[in-house]
Design a protein around this motif. Structure first.
Motif, short mmCIF file in Angstrom:
data_model
loop_
_atom_site.label_atom_id
_atom_site.label_comp_id
_atom_site.label_asym_id
_atom_site.label_seq_id
_atom_site.Cartn_x
_atom_site.Cartn_y
_atom_site.Cartn_z
N LEU A 129 -3.03 -36.25 -4.52
CA LEU A 129 -1.74 -35.96 -3.93
C LEU A 129 -0.56 -36.60 -4.65
O LEU A 129 0.51 -35.99 -4.74
CB LEU A 129 -1.75 -36.33 -2.45
N PRO A 130 -0.67 -37.84 -5.18
CA PRO A 130 0.46 -38.37 -5.95
C PRO A 130 0.81 -37.50 -7.15
O PRO A 130 1.97 -37.41 -7.55
CB PRO A 130 -0.06 -39.75 -6.40
N GLU A 131 -0.20 -36.85 -7.71
CA GLU A 131 0.02 -35.94 -8.83
C GLU A 131 0.92 -34.78 -8.41
O GLU A 131 1.85 -34.40 -9.13
CB GLU A 131 -1.33 -35.41 -9.30
N VAL A 132 0.66 -34.23 -7.23
CA VAL A 132 1.47 -33.13 -6.72
C VAL A 132 2.91 -33.60 -6.50
O VAL A 132 3.87 -32.89 -6.81
CB VAL A 132 0.86 -32.58 -5.42
N SER A 133 3.07 -34.82 -5.97
CA SER A 133 4.41 -35.36 -5.74
C SER A 133 5.20 -35.48 -7.03
O SER A 133 6.41 -35.24 -7.06
CB SER A 133 4.32 -36.75 -5.08
N MET A 134 4.51 -35.87 -8.12
CA MET A 134 5.19 -36.09 -9.39
C MET A 134 5.52 -34.79 -10.12
O MET A 134 6.50 -34.73 -10.85
CB MET A 134 4.31 -36.96 -10.29
N VAL A 135 4.71 -33.76 -9.91
CA VAL A 135 4.85 -32.53 -10.67
C VAL A 135 5.58 -31.43 -9.91
O VAL A 135 6.37 -30.68 -10.48
CB VAL A 135 3.45 -32.02 -11.13
N CYS A 136 5.32 -31.33 -8.60
CA CYS A 136 5.78 -30.18 -7.82
C CYS A 136 7.06 -30.46 -7.04
O CYS A 136 7.22 -31.54 -6.47
CB CYS A 136 4.69 -29.72 -6.86
N LYS A 137 7.93 -29.48 -6.98
CA LYS A 137 9.16 -29.57 -6.20
C LYS A 137 8.96 -29.00 -4.79
O LYS A 137 9.80 -29.19 -3.91
CB LYS A 137 10.29 -28.79 -6.89
N ARG A 138 7.86 -28.30 -4.59
CA ARG A 138 7.60 -27.66 -3.31
C ARG A 138 6.10 -27.71 -3.03
O ARG A 138 5.29 -27.68 -3.96
CB ARG A 138 8.09 -26.21 -3.37
N VAL A 139 5.75 -27.78 -1.75
CA VAL A 139 4.34 -27.92 -1.37
C VAL A 139 3.99 -26.90 -0.28
O VAL A 139 4.72 -26.75 0.70
CB VAL A 139 4.05 -29.34 -0.84
N LEU A 140 2.87 -26.20 -0.49
CA LEU A 140 2.27 -25.37 0.54
C LEU A 140 1.00 -26.07 1.00
O LEU A 140 0.18 -26.47 0.16
CB LEU A 140 1.90 -23.99 -0.01
N ILE A 141 0.83 -26.24 2.31
CA ILE A 141 -0.37 -26.87 2.83
C ILE A 141 -1.08 -25.86 3.73
O ILE A 141 -0.48 -25.30 4.65
CB ILE A 141 -0.05 -28.15 3.63
N ILE A 142 -2.37 -25.62 3.43
CA ILE A 142 -3.16 -24.67 4.20
C ILE A 142 -4.28 -25.42 4.90
O ILE A 142 -4.87 -26.36 4.34
CB ILE A 142 -3.72 -23.55 3.28
N ASN A 143 -4.55 -25.05 6.14
CA ASN A 143 -5.64 -25.66 6.89
C ASN A 143 -6.22 -24.61 7.84
O ASN A 143 -5.48 -23.87 8.48
CB ASN A 143 -5.14 -26.87 7.70
N ASN A 144 -7.54 -24.54 7.86
CA ASN A 144 -8.23 -23.54 8.69
C ASN A 144 -7.72 -22.13 8.43
O ASN A 144 -7.59 -21.30 9.34
CB ASN A 144 -8.06 -23.88 10.18
N GLU B 128 0.18 -38.18 1.02
CA GLU B 128 -1.10 -38.33 1.71
C GLU B 128 -0.89 -38.39 3.21
O GLU B 128 -1.59 -37.73 3.99
CB GLU B 128 -1.83 -39.60 1.25
N ASP B 129 0.11 -39.17 3.64
CA ASP B 129 0.41 -39.30 5.07
C ASP B 129 0.85 -37.96 5.66
O ASP B 129 0.44 -37.58 6.75
CB ASP B 129 1.51 -40.35 5.30
N ILE B 130 1.73 -37.27 4.91
CA ILE B 130 2.21 -35.96 5.36
C ILE B 130 1.04 -35.00 5.53
O ILE B 130 0.89 -34.32 6.54
CB ILE B 130 3.22 -35.37 4.36
N PHE B 131 0.20 -34.95 4.50
CA PHE B 131 -0.96 -34.06 4.49
C PHE B 131 -1.87 -34.34 5.68
O PHE B 131 -2.25 -33.44 6.43
CB PHE B 131 -1.72 -34.25 3.17
N LEU B 132 -2.20 -35.62 5.89
CA LEU B 132 -3.11 -35.99 6.98
C LEU B 132 -2.50 -35.69 8.35
O LEU B 132 -3.19 -35.21 9.25
CB LEU B 132 -3.48 -37.48 6.87
N GLN B 133 -1.21 -35.97 8.50
CA GLN B 133 -0.55 -35.69 9.79
C GLN B 133 -0.57 -34.20 10.11
O GLN B 133 -0.92 -33.80 11.22
CB GLN B 133 0.91 -36.19 9.76
N LEU B 134 -0.20 -33.37 9.13
CA LEU B 134 -0.12 -31.93 9.37
C LEU B 134 -1.50 -31.33 9.63
O LEU B 134 -1.67 -30.51 10.52
CB LEU B 134 0.55 -31.24 8.19
#
Length: 319
Positions: free
Chosen positions: A191-206, A301-307
């Motif tokens: 996840l730190p890699e995504v923070s450093m490289v990406c300006k936007r994040v899509l999170i998918i679950n289930n 990581e916190d954002i991902f786990l919370q969502l």
């Protein structure tokens, strides 16, 4: 550049992706995250044309993938988690093979492939067998094959998995450079890699998109200026008395201080409430110098786990 509308994929009675919609503009570098089994790889395989959707549409640069798959695939370079490399070929031979598959004219293959090899840093190993390369160089060869044909879109699935720290930095820098003139979708468990490289994040679950925003906006939404980390010179009793007098402050959480003679405390207020001025005024009146004040950081990581946790709890409650 990419428009996904109401995408659904079923395997028998199991729904891997359910009614997923999103769009990605030209030149964006977007992180695509999700726990194992969330539908992430299924969605990427549909975008590349490797899998067909049960329902929904994918439009690549104005062209429907289902109606003109070959035209759409010309615009996409794909690096799967485990690149299908042919170990018995040299790097040169393998990339020429890929160029033939992608209908790159023979007359321009030499110049085109040398440019790609130079960009990904494999020009000096072009004559070596792929099977004799290190994991890092195999990953670079996989990235090179994705670049053959100058695709406008790159879809990268775990591009740094299994690499050492130095190789990870190199590949990360390369992805950022490639994103200057391409649309990039990056899937990663780091996840730190995504923070450093990406300006936007899509999170998918289930199989459902649970977040679509910048990491900064997601952090603000989940925490924001209503939660402050403070380092104040004084005693705990004096600090607690001063901050408790601020009516907007709902909760105080004291932490071990890293500086002698100071108190470290997290002050929380209702959502969308900015308490910085009120806290400053209260401490000034009490003669308590504020040595540090900042919104409490929340990592990806916190954002991902919370969502992901919130989504799972919602589904359990409905069930």
């Amino acid at each position: 550049m990419i428009e996904v509308q109401h995408l659904t994929k079923r395997y028998g009675i199991h729904t891997a992706v359910h009614d997923v919609s999103f769009s990605i503009q030209k030149g964006e570098i977007v992180g695509f995250l999700g726990p194992n089994g969330a539908g992430k790889s299924t969605t990427m395989n549909i975008l590349t044309g490797y899998l067909s959707a049960t329902e929904g549409t994918v439009v690549i640069d104005g062209v429907k993938l289902l109606e003109e798959p070959e035209e759409c695939k010309k615009k996409i370079g794909y690096l799967p988690e485990n690149p299908p490399l042919y170990g018995h070929l040299t790097v040169d031979e393998f990339l020429r093979f890929v160029a033939d598959l992608k209908y790159v004219p023979r007359r321009r293959q030499k110049e085109h492939l040398e440019s790609i090899m130079e960009k990904v840093g494999i020009l000096h190993v072009r004559g070596r067998l792929v099977r004799n390369l290190s994991k890092g160089y195999k990953q670079r060869v996989g990235l090179a094959q994705a670049l053959v044909g100058d695709p406008e879109i790159l879809i990268l699935d775990e591009p740094t998995i299994g690499l050492d720290p130095r190789q990870i930095i190199d590949i990360r820098t390369l992805i950022k450079d490639l994103g200057k003139d391409r649309t990039v979708i990056l899937s990663s468990h780091i996840l730190p890699e995504v923070s450093m490289v990406c300006k936007r994040v899509l999170i998918i679950n289930n199989g459902v998109i649970v977040a679509d925003d910048t990491p900064e906006n997601l952090a603000k939404r989940l925490m924001g200026t209503n939660t402050l980390l403070l380092r104040i010179e004084g005693t705990r009793e004096a600090v607690e008395k001063a901050l408790s007098a601020v009516k907007e402050v709902q909760e105080l959480e004291f932490r071990p201080s890293q500086e002698e003679g100071t108190v470290e405390v997290v002050a929380k207020a209702p959502e969308e409430t900015d308490i910085r001025k009120a806290v400053f005024t209260a401490c000034a009146r009490a003669g308590l110098p504020i040595l540090q004040m900042r919104s409490l950081d929340i990592s990806l990581e916190d954002i991902f786990l919370q969502l992901v946790t919130q989504e799972s709890q919602t589904k359990e409650a409905i069930a």
